[in-house]
Design an enzyme around this catalytic site. Structure first.
Site, mmCIF file in Angstrom:
data_model
loop_
_atom_site.group_PDB
_atom_site.id
_atom_site.type_symbol
_atom_site.label_atom_id
_atom_site.label_comp_id
_atom_site.label_asym_id
_atom_site.label_seq_id
_atom_site.Cartn_x
_atom_site.Cartn_y
_atom_site.Cartn_z
ATOM 1 N N CYS A 11 19.669 24.301 1.901
ATOM 2 C CA CYS A 11 18.949 23.173 0.981
ATOM 3 C C CYS A 11 19.632 22.650 0.075
ATOM 4 O O CYS A 11 20.574 23.328 -0.544
ATOM 5 C CB CYS A 11 17.481 23.542 0.616
ATOM 6 S SG CYS A 11 17.423 25.134 -0.358
ATOM 7 N N CYS A 14 20.377 25.078 -2.845
ATOM 8 C CA CYS A 14 21.319 26.276 -2.739
ATOM 9 C C CYS A 14 23.005 25.595 -2.874
ATOM 10 O O CYS A 14 23.594 26.290 -3.352
ATOM 11 C CB CYS A 14 21.298 26.555 -1.130
ATOM 12 S SG CYS A 14 19.559 27.073 -0.374
#
Lengths: 77, 340
Positions: A11, A14
């Site tokens: 995502c 991250c």
């Protein structure tokens, strides 16, 4: 050499986390390897239920939030 | 922590809340002064009503938002997913569903973590239906939506939203648990080796307060613009737009509720983003139940969530999940169109 692992399935959070980790390593001038752990099976082995998470030398240090560069530096020292 | 530090935190908190309360109490008179004295607008005119509404509501709702998000941030520091899992593990149906729906409100959760959380729950003895209750209540019962509903429509609407959201989460999880759909979870999920939970450090109060402040910075920083737009629309309606414009479309006809849910499910928005739309619909005469159903469908169910959950749920279970929750939302819509 330290082994830094960023746990997350890819995502946007991250990716930001990885950038922060890279910066922290550079600023500290550490000899460290940063690894992205994106496979859900591998993430579960750490017992982590909230991503992104950070592990240093195999031990989970933080879960569920993007740490700032300063916070990561604090964990690496 | 020693007594001096405690006293410092206590006095700061008391002072902070007192100042918050004083400012909050004086908002109405400041708004009136601003509108009628400073701008010299005419009493009873529509533009004046709109300006006064905005000048009063905007700081009021933002202040409520800051207070509640801060409070929820501190409460959440006590409920990690690990602790929630320990509480839910091996719980019976129903009791487990109720607990899961309530814990879903106070456990920090973001939809990008739905998959690891799902696996972490079901592989360590949390029943499937109980896990589903958690997954439904967590996004649907949202503190930002709660504050906005309270600020803009009063405590009754906010309470209805809170209670029905929890009831839908309990009921959906319970039904899915009863249907015994465990074999429709992707096979690899139950084979996943879940590592030992991360050891939890007991936090000190300064750290919890930090988390509360972080939550305010993060959430209020993200949603304030939607809040202002929502209140702006509210102000516009307050002063100008004739009522009952939307009544025929989103009113009390039998098909308006399913239509609202059908439109709402594929849409994806955070709770704050949907409030301006809710505000506009209600102001134009849409029925409360229909609008509430629309709002719950948008924030509780979404296509991105379906795609994320498809990794762990086979199509049939995913379809049952969405259908059961959507039916629950429709039920709430009809209920409130009937009684309000």
């Amino acid at each position: 050499m330290k082994k830094i692992q960023i746990l997350g399935t890819g995502c946007p959070k991250c990716k930001k986390f990885v950038q922060h980790a890279e910066e922290a390593v550079k600023e500290l001038g550490l000899d460290a390897e940063i690894e992205k752990v994106t496979q859900i099976n591998d993430i579960m082995k750490f017992g982590v239920m909230m991503t992104p998470a950070l592990a240093v030398d195999g031990a989970v240090k933080s879960v569920g939030k993007v740490l700032s560069v300063e916070e990561i530096k604090g964990l690496l020292k | 922590m020693n007594a001096v530090v405690w006293r410092k935190y206590l006095s700061w908190s008391v002072a902070g809340i007192a100042i918050w309360w004083l400012v909050y109490r004086s908002l109405a008179s400041v708004a009136a002064w601003f509108t009628y004295t400073l701008l010299g607008m005419e009493h009873g005119s529509q533009p004046a009503a709109a300006v006064e509404f905005f000048i009063y509501e905007a700081p009021k709702v933002l202040m409520l938002l800051i207070l509640v998000v801060f409070g929820v941030g501190i409460i959440r520091s006590f409920f990690t997913p690990e602790r929630t899992r320990r509480i839910l593990s091996g719980k019976r149906e129903f009791t487990g569903n109720v607990l899961a729906a309530l814990l879903g409100i106070v456990t920090p959760f973001c939809s990008c973590s739905a998959v690891p959380l799902f696996i972490g729950f079901v592989t360590t003895g949390v029943p499937l239906g109980v896990t589903i209750s958690f997954l439904v209540s967590s996004p649907m019962v949202n503190e930002v939506a709660l504050v906005l509903l309270f600020g803009l429509f009063g405590w009754k609407v906010a309470a209805i939203y809170l209670v029905t959201g929890v009831v839908i989460a309990i009921a959906s999880g319970w039904i899915i648990g009863r249907l015994r759909l465990e074999k429709h979870v992707e096979d690899w999920v139950y084979k996943t080796q879940t590592g030992n939970a991360v050891p939890e450090a007991e936090l000190e109060w300064p750290a919890r307060i930090r988390l509360g402040l972080d939550a305010v910075k993060d959430i209020v920083g993200r949603v304030w613009i939607y809040v202002l737009i929502g209140i702006g629309i509210g102000a516009g309606i307050h002063g100008y737009v004739p009522q009952n414009f939307m009544a025929s479309i989103m009113g009390r006809t039998w098909w308006s509720v399913p239509l609202a849910v059908l439109i709402g499910v594929p849409m994806y928005s955070n709770a704050a983003g949907i409030i301006p739309i809710v505000q506009a619909l209600l102001g134009k005469g849409a029925a409360l139940g229909t609008v509430l159903a629309f709002m719950m469908a948008v924030i509780g169910l979404s296509l991105p969530e379906a795609i994320i959950l498809r990794k762990v749920l086979k199509p049939k279970l995913l379809a049952v999940f969405f259908a059961v929750v959507a039916l629950g939302i429709m039920f709430v819509g009809y209920l409130f169109n009937l009684i309000m």
